[in-house]
Write a protein that holds these residues in place. Structure first.
Motif, PDB file in Angstrom:
ATOM      1  N   ASP A  64       0.826  -1.208   0.000  1.00 59.51           N
ATOM      2  CA  ASP A  64       0.000   0.000   0.000  1.00 59.51           C
ATOM      3  C   ASP A  64       0.861   1.259   0.000  1.00 59.51           C
ATOM      4  O   ASP A  64       0.576   2.222  -0.721  1.00 59.51           O
ATOM      5  CB  ASP A  64      -0.932   0.017   1.212  1.00 59.51           C
ATOM      6  N   GLU A  65       1.916   1.251   0.807  1.00 65.26           N
ATOM      7  CA  GLU A  65       2.775   2.433   0.881  1.00 65.26           C
ATOM      8  C   GLU A  65       3.564   2.626  -0.407  1.00 65.26           C
ATOM      9  O   GLU A  65       3.737   3.762  -0.870  1.00 65.26           O
ATOM     10  CB  GLU A  65       3.721   2.317   2.075  1.00 65.26           C
ATOM     11  N   LEU A  66       4.038   1.545  -1.011  1.00 64.29           N
ATOM     12  CA  LEU A  66       4.760   1.671  -2.279  1.00 64.29           C
ATOM     13  C   LEU A  66       3.872   2.282  -3.352  1.00 64.29           C
ATOM     14  O   LEU A  66       4.298   3.156  -4.122  1.00 64.29           O
ATOM     15  CB  LEU A  66       5.278   0.301  -2.733  1.00 64.29           C
ATOM     16  N   LEU A  67       2.618   1.825  -3.415  1.00 63.42           N
ATOM     17  CA  LEU A  67       1.680   2.391  -4.385  1.00 63.42           C
ATOM     18  C   LEU A  67       1.420   3.870  -4.097  1.00 63.42           C
ATOM     19  O   LEU A  67       1.393   4.698  -5.015  1.00 63.42           O
ATOM     20  CB  LEU A  67       0.360   1.617  -4.350  1.00 63.42           C
ATOM     21  N   LYS A  68       1.250   4.192  -2.832  1.00 62.02           N
ATOM     22  CA  LYS A  68       0.979   5.578  -2.452  1.00 62.02           C
ATOM     23  C   LYS A  68       2.181   6.465  -2.764  1.00 62.02           C
ATOM     24  O   LYS A  68       2.031   7.572  -3.299  1.00 62.02           O
ATOM     25  CB  LYS A  68       0.636   5.651  -0.966  1.00 62.02           C
ATOM     26  N   TYR A  69       3.390   5.966  -2.480  1.00 59.14           N
ATOM     27  CA  TYR A  69       4.590   6.771  -2.699  1.00 59.14           C
ATOM     28  C   TYR A  69       4.876   6.979  -4.185  1.00 59.14           C
ATOM     29  O   TYR A  69       5.270   8.070  -4.612  1.00 59.14           O
ATOM     30  CB  TYR A  69       5.794   6.113  -2.030  1.00 59.14           C
ATOM     31  N   ALA A  70       4.685   5.935  -4.985  1.00 58.88           N
ATOM     32  CA  ALA A  70       4.891   6.075  -6.430  1.00 58.88           C
ATOM     33  C   ALA A  70       3.873   7.054  -7.016  1.00 58.88           C
ATOM     34  O   ALA A  70       4.208   7.874  -7.879  1.00 58.88           O
ATOM     35  CB  ALA A  70       4.784   4.713  -7.117  1.00 58.88           C
ATOM     36  N   ASP A  71       2.638   6.960  -6.549  1.00 60.65           N
ATOM     37  CA  ASP A  71       1.592   7.878  -6.996  1.00 60.65           C
ATOM     38  C   ASP A  71       1.922   9.309  -6.585  1.00 60.65           C
ATOM     39  O   ASP A  71       1.744  10.255  -7.364  1.00 60.65           O
ATOM     40  CB  ASP A  71       0.256   7.435  -6.403  1.00 60.65           C
ATOM     41  N   LEU A  72       2.422   9.472  -5.386  1.00 61.01           N
ATOM     42  CA  LEU A  72       2.797  10.790  -4.885  1.00 61.01           C
ATOM     43  C   LEU A  72       3.939  11.379  -5.708  1.00 61.01           C
ATOM     44  O   LEU A  72       3.928  12.561  -6.076  1.00 61.01           O
ATOM     45  CB  LEU A  72       3.203  10.678  -3.418  1.00 61.01           C
ATOM     46  N   ALA A  73       4.933  10.540  -6.025  1.00 55.10           N
ATOM     47  CA  ALA A  73       6.054  11.000  -6.847  1.00 55.10           C
ATOM     48  C   ALA A  73       5.571  11.386  -8.244  1.00 55.10           C
ATOM     49  O   ALA A  73       6.073  12.355  -8.843  1.00 55.10           O
ATOM     50  CB  ALA A  73       7.115   9.903  -6.934  1.00 55.10           C
ATOM     51  N   MET A  74       4.609  10.641  -8.769  1.00 54.70           N
ATOM     52  CA  MET A  74       4.055  10.956 -10.089  1.00 54.70           C
ATOM     53  C   MET A  74       3.391  12.332 -10.069  1.00 54.70           C
ATOM     54  O   MET A  74       3.596  13.143 -10.987  1.00 54.70           O
ATOM     55  CB  MET A  74       3.060   9.874 -10.493  1.00 54.70           C
ATOM     56  N   TYR A  75       2.609  12.620  -9.033  1.00 52.87           N
ATOM     57  CA  TYR A  75       1.957  13.924  -8.948  1.00 52.87           C
ATOM     58  C   TYR A  75       2.976  15.043  -8.762  1.00 52.87           C
ATOM     59  O   TYR A  75       2.782  16.164  -9.250  1.00 52.87           O
ATOM     60  CB  TYR A  75       0.930  13.939  -7.812  1.00 52.87           C
ATOM     61  N   GLN A  76       4.077  14.739  -8.082  1.00 53.43           N
ATOM     62  CA  GLN A  76       5.131  15.736  -7.944  1.00 53.43           C
ATOM     63  C   GLN A  76       5.711  16.076  -9.316  1.00 53.43           C
ATOM     64  O   GLN A  76       5.975  17.240  -9.628  1.00 53.43           O
ATOM     65  CB  GLN A  76       6.238  15.189  -7.020  1.00 53.43           C
ATOM     66  N   ALA A  77       5.908  15.054 -10.150  1.00 54.19           N
ATOM     67  CA  ALA A  77       6.391  15.273 -11.514  1.00 54.19           C
ATOM     68  C   ALA A  77       5.381  16.092 -12.309  1.00 54.19           C
ATOM     69  O   ALA A  77       5.750  16.970 -13.104  1.00 54.19           O
ATOM     70  CB  ALA A  77       6.654  13.933 -12.196  1.00 54.19           C
ATOM     71  N   LYS A  78       4.116  15.832 -12.097  1.00 57.52           N
ATOM     72  CA  LYS A  78       3.070  16.567 -12.823  1.00 57.52           C
ATOM     73  C   LYS A  78       3.040  18.031 -12.397  1.00 57.52           C
ATOM     74  O   LYS A  78       2.919  18.925 -13.237  1.00 57.52           O
ATOM     75  CB  LYS A  78       1.713  15.898 -12.566  1.00 57.52           C
ATOM     76  N   TYR A  79       3.170  18.277 -11.089  1.00 56.59           N
ATOM     77  CA  TYR A  79       3.148  19.649 -10.601  1.00 56.59           C
ATOM     78  C   TYR A  79       4.361  20.444 -11.068  1.00 56.59           C
ATOM     79  O   TYR A  79       4.308  21.656 -11.197  1.00 56.59           O
ATOM     80  CB  TYR A  79       3.088  19.676  -9.067  1.00 56.59           C
ATOM     81  N   GLN A  80       5.459  19.762 -11.320  1.00 57.30           N
ATOM     82  CA  GLN A  80       6.694  20.443 -11.712  1.00 57.30           C
ATOM     83  C   GLN A  80       6.872  20.492 -13.234  1.00 57.30           C
ATOM     84  O   GLN A  80       7.994  20.470 -13.737  1.00 57.30           O
ATOM     85  CB  GLN A  80       7.893  19.775 -11.042  1.00 57.30           C
ATOM     86  N   GLY A  81       5.774  20.560 -13.943  1.00 59.12           N
ATOM     87  CA  GLY A  81       5.865  20.795 -15.368  1.00 59.12           C
ATOM     88  C   GLY A  81       5.474  19.643 -16.262  1.00 59.12           C
ATOM     89  O   GLY A  81       5.500  19.769 -17.485  1.00 59.12           O
ATOM     90  N   LYS A  82       5.183  18.475 -15.697  1.00 59.66           N
ATOM     91  CA  LYS A  82       4.772  17.297 -16.472  1.00 59.66           C
ATOM     92  C   LYS A  82       5.941  16.781 -17.338  1.00 59.66           C
ATOM     93  O   LYS A  82       7.029  17.328 -17.325  1.00 59.66           O
ATOM     94  CB  LYS A  82       3.543  17.603 -17.332  1.00 59.66           C
ATOM     95  N   ASN A  83       5.668  15.705 -18.078  1.00 61.56           N
ATOM     96  CA  ASN A  83       6.648  15.076 -18.970  1.00 61.56           C
ATOM     97  C   ASN A  83       7.990  14.875 -18.268  1.00 61.56           C
ATOM     98  O   ASN A  83       9.050  15.256 -18.779  1.00 61.56           O
ATOM     99  CB  ASN A  83       6.836  15.908 -20.243  1.00 61.56           C
TER     100      ASN A  83
END
Length: 577
Positions: free
Chosen positions: A284-303
């Motif tokens: 559960d935490e791995l899924l949450k952390y990967a998802d969180l990192a993905m949103y961080q990438a999205k907030y910082q300009g995407k791609n």
């Protein structure tokens, strides 16, 4: 000899006694003489006094019958015993067959659909067994299909969320210490494809994309569709250096055009990565952390791709706090506007103001707009906030107009992509201008390139409607994001505002100066005004003067003015005039 004569006389006496009975019934009689039984029959001779008496020793007469009776009894007993044994054997076989069939039914009920019923020597039971086996085969086939449906994504044929979580559970078992990466991929702006081309094309695109993504899978890299436009990879034997190369290749693969019917699509994606066991040993935490990192990438300009870091949890908590604070009914008592002046390059006269949103939260203190505006856009709260900003800024401009009769000042207000999509947005703006008695030409609405590209056709239509009212439109933050000079030609705009990042680099980079010259040259030919944002040094002023930029804005000229101080500022300004 004498004894035999005596017996004969006795017999004669007995038989004489029977004469009357014999004549009456003419039947055989059993008589006993000297302890022995005889069968006797008497027949009188007509017209004489003679009678014929026939006798036979009883035991001798029935000896053969006794033997036949005994033999019949023995045979009967043997037949009964044989039939019993045979019937018992057959019954045992029947009962055994039924018990076996019942056992098979129990196993089928427990999900063992591969079980089959054995055939017996009974035709009827064999027919039952055949029917049972056919039923079991159908159930097994259906079970296989259901298992496939449970584990596979019906649209793409890839493994689905359920299957991927099973892989994760196996990979995170207590016996496993091997490092692996969970890679969470979310396509950027995929919603635009569904909105523009329809969900049928969107589904086709996802199917083609699934085929493309399988090109980067190996025996140790598993791929699944997590849902929507989200895909996940399980990368075993993870090595960060090789992994980063793999992630770059993944981005390159997505950028390659994908043809669907007559359309070509290239993709960008925000990617988050969490590492086992470094980041966590919990699925559960791995899924949450990967998802969180993905949103961080999205907030910082995407791609882009981001690796999970524990600081992200603090950012997530902060984001949750901001979301809750933005729901506060008292929010609009905490918001306020600052106004930053814009100046003409040639005369240094005031062109107008840009309204800048600020938030002084009772709970969180002063919150940067760079922090809360993206969250407000994500939650949709920006629609109410944007309306409040427009009303407040227009009202402030009306207040300034009362002090300055020529009504030449411009109020520039930022609007979001969601506001552009709002029904009757142009009419709302026109109504506010009319209610405050402000000329449409005094209002300038600032949009960003990303706001337009998300729904290009719809945005163009709204912008044309706004300009038809006489309201000016400015393209903000030019030089960042998707920046393309082609927008200057196609977008219905009056002004471009060059981003502060380019202005900051202009004194140190000749290439940036060359870019400015190209932008200025094209803009002048298109009849567009140019604003340079974020000016902080005299050197920048001098270079921008040489490039003949129309308007200046920045801390070097004047910091944003609090709304409570704006009246004093323009009164002093008008007094000098």
């Amino acid at each position: 000899m004498a004894q035999e004569s005596i017996n004969q006389r006795k017999k004669s006496s007995v038989f004489s006694d029977l004469q009357d009975k014999s004549e009456a019934f003419q039947k055989e009689y059993i008589a006993e003489v000297s302890g022995k039984r005889y069968i006797a029959n008497m027949k009188r001779v007509p017209e004489t006094k003679w009678a014929i008496i026939v006798s036979q020793d009883y035991d001798v007469a029935f000896a053969i019958l006794y033997k036949i009776q005994l033999l019949f009894l023995i045979i009967t007993t043997m037949i009964v015993v044989g039939v019993f044994i045979f019937t018992r054997k057959k019954m045992d076989q029947i009962v055994s067959a039924f018990l076996s069939l019942n056992q098979r039914f129990s196993e089928i009920a427990n999900g063992r659909f591969q079980i089959r019923a054995e055939k017996s020597s009974f035709l009827e039971l064999n027919q039952m067994a055949d029917s049972f086996n056919y039923m079991a085969a159908c159930l097994q086939e259906r079970d296989a299909r259901l298992n496939e449906m449970v584990r596979l994504d019906t649209l793409t044929g890839l493994a689905n969320r359920f299957c991927f979580i099973q892989w994760l559970n196996e990979a995170t078992s207590t016996k496993n210490t091997e490092q692996f990466a969970l890679v969470f991929l979310d396509l950027d702006n995929f919603k635009g494809i569904n909105d523009t081309y329809g969900h049928w094309i969107g589904d086709q695109v996802l199917r083609e994309l699934a085929v493309k993504l399988q090109k980067v899978t190996t025996e140790k890299i598993c791929l699944a569709r997590f849902g929507g436009d989200e895909f996940v990879f399980l990368c075993k034997d993870w090595n960060k250096t090789k992994g980063i190369t793999w992630l770059e290749n993944l981005k390159g693969l997505l950028a390659e055009p994908t043809k669907v019917e007559e359309y070509n699509f290239s993709f960008e994606a925000s990617i988050g990565v969490a590492i086992f066991p470094d980041d966590s040993k919990s699925v559960d935490e791995l899924l949450k952390y990967a998802d969180l990192a993905m949103y961080q990438a999205k907030y910082q300009g995407k791609n882009n791709f981001k690796f999970y870091h524990h600081n992200m949890m603090a950012k997530l908590r902060r984001k949750n706090e901001l979301e809750e604070a933005l729901k506060n009914p008292q929010l609009f008592n905490e918001l306020f506007l600052n106004y930053q002046p814009l100046y003409l390059r040639e005369t240094k006269e005031l062109r107008g103001f840009e309204a800048l949103l600020r938030w002084q939260s009772a709970k969180l203190g002063l919150v940067s707009p760079a922090e809360f505006i993206p969250i407000a856009e994500e939650t949709g709260r920006i629609l109410e906030i944007g309306s409040w900003v427009l009303k407040t800024a227009i009202a402030k401009l009306a207040e300034i107009n009362l002090e300055k009769s020529d009504k030449s000042l411009i109020m520039s207000v930022n609007i979001s992509a969601l506001q552009l999509k709002e029904f009757n947005f142009a009419k709302f703006v026109a109504k506010e201008l009319e209610s405050c008695i402000v000329q449409p030409a005094q209002l300038e609405l600032e949009i960003t390139e990303s706001a337009v590209i998300d729904s290009y056709g719809e945005a163009i239509a709204v912008l044309n409607e706004i300009r038809a009212l006489g309201i000016r439109v400015a393209l903000d933050d030019f030089g960042t994001g998707y920046s393309s000079l082609s927008y200057l030609h196609h977008l219905p705009i009056d002004t471009i505002k060059i981003d502060r990042s380019l202005v900051a680099d202009i004194a140190n980079n000749n290439r940036t100066q060359d870019m400015f010259e190209g932008i200025v040259s094209l803009s002048k030919k298109l009849g567009l005004d140019i604003v340079a944002e974020g000016i902080e040094t005299q050197e920048q002023i001098e270079i921008l003067n040489k490039l003949r930029i129309d308007f200046f804005q920045g801390y070097f000229l004047k910091k944003p003015i609090h709304e409570k101080e704006i009246r004093e500022f323009y009164l002093n300004l008008f007094a000098d005039e």
